[in-house]
Design an enzyme around this catalytic site. Sequence first.
Site, PDB file in Angstrom:
ATOM      1  N   LEU A 203       0.852  -1.190   0.000  1.00 42.67           N
ATOM      2  CA  LEU A 203       0.000   0.000   0.000  1.00 42.67           C
ATOM      3  C   LEU A 203       0.888   1.240   0.000  1.00 42.67           C
ATOM      4  O   LEU A 203       1.675   1.440   0.915  1.00 42.67           O
ATOM      5  CB  LEU A 203      -0.918  -0.005   1.224  1.00 42.67           C
ATOM      6  CG  LEU A 203      -1.736  -1.284   1.437  1.00 42.67           C
ATOM      7  CD1 LEU A 203      -2.713  -1.106   2.586  1.00 42.67           C
ATOM      8  CD2 LEU A 203      -2.470  -1.685   0.163  1.00 42.67           C
TER       9      LEU A 203
ATOM     10  N   ALA B 126      -0.349   4.489  -1.559  1.00 41.06           N
ATOM     11  CA  ALA B 126      -1.079   5.574  -2.217  1.00 41.06           C
ATOM     12  C   ALA B 126      -1.140   6.838  -1.382  1.00 41.06           C
ATOM     13  O   ALA B 126      -1.476   7.906  -1.887  1.00 41.06           O
ATOM     14  CB  ALA B 126      -2.491   5.112  -2.568  1.00 41.06           C
TER      15      ALA B 126
ATOM     16  N   ARG C 291       2.712  14.250   6.555  1.00 42.34           N
ATOM     17  CA  ARG C 291       3.690  14.602   7.585  1.00 42.34           C
ATOM     18  C   ARG C 291       5.109  14.768   7.048  1.00 42.34           C
ATOM     19  O   ARG C 291       5.994  15.227   7.754  1.00 42.34           O
ATOM     20  CB  ARG C 291       3.663  13.526   8.696  1.00 42.34           C
ATOM     21  CG  ARG C 291       2.406  13.590   9.555  1.00 42.34           C
ATOM     22  CD  ARG C 291       2.212  12.310  10.368  1.00 42.34           C
ATOM     23  NE  ARG C 291       1.659  11.219   9.559  1.00 42.34           N
ATOM     24  CZ  ARG C 291       1.403   9.994  10.030  1.00 42.34           C
ATOM     25  NH1 ARG C 291       1.678   9.703  11.286  1.00 42.34           N
ATOM     26  NH2 ARG C 291       0.883   9.058   9.242  1.00 42.34           N
TER      27      ARG C 291
ATOM     28  N   ASN D 134      48.639  11.497 -25.508  1.00 42.20           N
ATOM     29  CA  ASN D 134      48.863  12.422 -24.418  1.00 42.20           C
ATOM     30  C   ASN D 134      48.110  13.714 -24.713  1.00 42.20           C
ATOM     31  O   ASN D 134      48.353  14.353 -25.730  1.00 42.20           O
ATOM     32  CB  ASN D 134      50.359  12.701 -24.263  1.00 42.20           C
ATOM     33  CG  ASN D 134      50.624  13.488 -22.987  1.00 42.20           C
ATOM     34  OD1 ASN D 134      50.370  13.005 -21.885  1.00 42.20           O
ATOM     35  ND2 ASN D 134      51.103  14.695 -23.151  1.00 42.20           N
TER      36      ASN D 134
HETATM   37  C1  UD1 Z   1      -0.587   2.628   9.877  1.00 42.22           C
HETATM   38  C2  UD1 Z   1      -1.536   1.689  10.625  1.00 42.22           C
HETATM   39  C3  UD1 Z   1      -1.062   1.584  12.070  1.00 42.22           C
HETATM   40  C4  UD1 Z   1       0.363   1.077  12.099  1.00 42.22           C
HETATM   41  C5  UD1 Z   1       1.285   1.926  11.229  1.00 42.22           C
HETATM   42  C6  UD1 Z   1       2.612   1.259  11.077  1.00 42.22           C
HETATM   43  C7  UD1 Z   1      -3.716   2.017   9.557  1.00 42.22           C
HETATM   44  C8  UD1 Z   1      -5.061   2.586   9.678  1.00 42.22           C
HETATM   45  N1  UD1 Z   1      -2.879   2.229  10.562  1.00 42.22           N
HETATM   46  O1  UD1 Z   1      -0.670   3.910  10.458  1.00 42.22           O
HETATM   47  O2  UD1 Z   1      -1.894   0.711  12.799  1.00 42.22           O
HETATM   48  O3  UD1 Z   1       0.835   1.069  13.441  1.00 42.22           O
HETATM   49  O4  UD1 Z   1       0.739   2.113   9.913  1.00 42.22           O
HETATM   50  O5  UD1 Z   1       3.524   2.068  10.372  1.00 42.22           O
HETATM   51  O6  UD1 Z   1      -3.423   1.349   8.577  1.00 42.22           O
HETATM   52  N2  UD1 Z   1      -2.351   4.227   2.248  1.00 42.22           N
HETATM   53  C9  UD1 Z   1      -2.926   4.037   1.013  1.00 42.22           C
HETATM   54  N3  UD1 Z   1      -4.115   4.638   0.745  1.00 42.22           N
HETATM   55  C10 UD1 Z   1      -4.756   5.423   1.651  1.00 42.22           C
HETATM   56  C11 UD1 Z   1      -4.154   5.624   2.904  1.00 42.22           C
HETATM   57  C12 UD1 Z   1      -2.963   4.998   3.183  1.00 42.22           C
HETATM   58  O7  UD1 Z   1      -2.381   3.343   0.153  1.00 42.22           O
HETATM   59  O8  UD1 Z   1      -5.851   5.916   1.320  1.00 42.22           O
HETATM   60  C13 UD1 Z   1      -1.072   3.582   2.527  1.00 42.22           C
HETATM   61  C14 UD1 Z   1       0.025   4.608   2.788  1.00 42.22           C
HETATM   62  O9  UD1 Z   1       0.678   4.948   1.580  1.00 42.22           O
HETATM   63  C15 UD1 Z   1       0.931   3.881   3.772  1.00 42.22           C
HETATM   64  C16 UD1 Z   1      -0.004   2.912   4.471  1.00 42.22           C
HETATM   65  O10 UD1 Z   1      -1.176   2.835   3.703  1.00 42.22           O
HETATM   66  O11 UD1 Z   1       1.941   3.163   3.108  1.00 42.22           O
HETATM   67  C17 UD1 Z   1      -0.332   3.358   5.883  1.00 42.22           C
HETATM   68  O12 UD1 Z   1      -0.880   4.665   5.874  1.00 42.22           O
HETATM   69  P1  UD1 Z   1      -0.393   5.773   6.889  1.00 42.22           P
HETATM   70  O13 UD1 Z   1      -1.244   6.956   6.713  1.00 42.22           O
HETATM   71  O14 UD1 Z   1       1.060   5.942   6.823  1.00 42.22           O
HETATM   72  O15 UD1 Z   1      -0.808   5.072   8.284  1.00 42.22           O
HETATM   73  P2  UD1 Z   1      -0.181   5.256   9.728  1.00 42.22           P
HETATM   74  O16 UD1 Z   1      -0.837   6.380  10.397  1.00 42.22           O
HETATM   75  O17 UD1 Z   1       1.292   5.259   9.637  1.00 42.22           O
HETATM   76 CA    CA Z   2       2.809   5.189   8.085  1.00 47.10          CA
END
Ligand code: UD1
Ligand code: CA
Length: 460
Positions: A9, A11, A16, A380
């Site tokens: 995943l 996307a 941050r 050279n």
């Molecule tokens: C997420 C987990 C959390 C975990 C942490 C570990 C969820 C809800 N929470 O939190 O439990 O402890 O990762 O690092 O999953 N993404 C998509 N599409 C979206 C939203 C997110 O593809 O619509 C992908 C992001 O690119 C990312 C991943 O999902 O790679 C996690 O999303 P992120 O927003 O980073 O979640 P965290 O708050 O880090």
């Molecule tokens: Ca994350």
Amino acid sequence: MTPLATLILAAGKGTRMRSGRAKVLHEILGEPMLAYPLATAAALEPAQIVVVVGHQADEIRERCGGAGARFVVQEPQLGSGHAAQVALREMTEFKGDVLVLYGDGPLVRPETLQALRESHAESGAAITLLAMRLADPTGYGRVLQKGKKGSVKAIREERDASAAEKRVNLVHSGVLIAGAGVLRGLLDRLRPENDQGEYYLTDVVEIAVSDRLEVSAVEAADSGELEGINTKAELARAAARLRDRINERHMEAGVTLASPESAWIGPRVRIGADTVIGSNVEIGGETSIGEACTVETGSVIVDARMGNAVHVKPGCVIRESTVEDGVSIGPMAHLRPETVLRQGARVGNFVEIKKSEIGPGSKVNHLTYIGDATIGAGVNVGAGTITCNYDGEGKHRTIIEDGAFIGSNTQLVAPVTVGRGAYVGSGSTITKDVPAGSLAVGRGKQRIIEGWAERRRRKD
Ligand code: UD1
Ligand code: CA
């Protein structure tokens, strides 16, 4: 073993990071962050890899394609659970286990995922997640356990957690594995009822538990391996970890690193035994360096192929170039793309070379620009030589045949050829071909005016 599909995943925009770039495009050791989980996924040899992308999807595909992964676009991005739904819709045929990774977790190693896979197969749980214990769990989803060790009740995101739940220091790494059918059914029932109004993948745990399915957590031995990247500070920390891991591997294989904490070597770089890498060196891309080479301090090498016993002196920049055995480069030389240095060639300080071949044993030692040139063996090239390859419209080639001697401060106005064994007098501007074996002098004749200085002094 049950067939495996890996979902990555990737996307999310990564708010941050405070950046205009998609999070997974941020680079670590010269590679986009996503390249790391992709390589890890590929090492498991799954039946398929599906990457969910959203922001800057085209650029991500361009930089990370070719790894045998399928890219699907999630638009709009409604949360990690929604991303998983989008991916599973693309793989309706698939019946095995689905391993979910996050694109912002570049540190996870294939061995760890393999162990998770085995544990999942053994326990027979519906979902197995990879958890880790952190001194400071802030920001992560908390793994809430049932009485039995390793049995999970729910994953609670930080922003939805109560004060008591926030004190739990077992957190979800983002990695989980579940049967495709089970996962599909659970994902269909996700609701965006949380602080962010998103579909959280992590909510599948609570739904599974309400169906009396078993969810188990495997606690990772090394929590450092599972830290996610959400900020630039975390990006820098992950880069340092990956650097150390890569450098350990090279040192084990017989490479000497003078200063492992300041040698930034990309994951695809190959280096032969007995090569010595100095401090503050960056080596990236598809670079290979042979045995018994020396790369001195402050050099940057990207996408280069170097033979054995090559000496790169301090402060060189080398890109997309081929360097044969025994060549010496620098200090402070710049090899631009499509440069080829044949065996034993010497390129000295303040020399820039582009799209040119320097033949075996030839020397280009001082303050010189060589562009679009073919230089033979044993040539050279004197100090301050310039190939004038550009006439304002097009680029033209300079050819210098074997054994020729180019005097210092020569301009070679291309297209032009200096024949085998010919000499060019110092300070010449060469606009016409120089026949083999001849001497060309193209400069103003020297005049002597006797007593001139004395006369001038008297005038003052
Ligand atoms: C997420 C987990 C959390 C975990 C942490 C570990 C969820 C809800 N929470 O939190 O439990 O402890 O990762 O690092 O999953 N993404 C998509 N599409 C979206 C939203 C997110 O593809 O619509 C992908 C992001 O690119 C990312 C991943 O999902 O790679 C996690 O999303 P992120 O927003 O980073 O979640 P965290 O708050 O880090
Ligand atoms: Ca994350």
